[in-house]
Design a protein around this motif. Structure first.
Motif: not given
Length: 176
Positions: A51-78
């Protein structure tokens, strides 16, 4: 502080509490500590990394607040999908529920394959079942490998010829 534009204030607040080191980013370790299944077990490392890799646009191994927000929506859908297939509301998906889920998602998979997934991903017990984290992982991997297969199966016949290296390339680029 206030939530950045486009980020739900509740999600922003949760982001701040999950960001234990106050770096402004969420790592796999921080994400793992924040997510739990219905049985209160933490999400597994593999799912968190996917999931981190899916929302990590910079390939840094971590996500910012926007990636986290998108991830939370993704998890809610699943989670909504998971609850839909968890017919007995047990908080986990049994063999029969998994078979029905695959069928309703359009996958024509044998009971033997579902059994293999249960053996690989379920907690060891007399009645094995899949928690939310493993359900997300299985579905992401199934979707990804199906997409890779369809790229090769241009005639939609359900069979492809692959060299060993083509197969490995498909796996490595989609799964790791």
């Amino acid at each position: 502080g206030n939530a950045p534009p486009g980020v739900d204030p509740e999600t922003f607040s949760w982001f701040q509490s999950v960001d234990a080191d106050r770096s402004g980013y969420i790592s796999v370790k921080e994400l793992k500590q924040a997510l739990v299944n219905s049985n209160w077990s933490t999400f597994n490392d593999e799912t968190c990394l996917l999931m981190i890799n899916m929302f990590d646009k910079t390939r840094s191994g971590r996500i910012d607040v926007y990636g986290f927000s998108a991830l939370m929506r993704f998890i809610q859908q699943w989670k909504n999908l998971f609850q839909q297939y968890d017919r007995d509301q047990s908080g986990s998906i049994s063999f029969n529920e998994l078979q029905q889920a695959f069928s309703q998602m359009g996958y024509n998979l044998s009971p033997q394959f579902s059994q293999l997934l249960l053996a690989r991903y379920a907690q060891r017990s007399s009645n094995p079942s899949i928690q939310l984290d493993r359900f997300i992982q299985i579905c992401m991997q199934l979707q990804s490998t199906t997409d890779a297969f369809r790229e090769k199966d241009t005639g939609l016949v359900g069979n492809v010829r692959l060299s060993y290296e083509d197969f490995l390339t498909m796996v490595v680029t989609r799964m790791m």
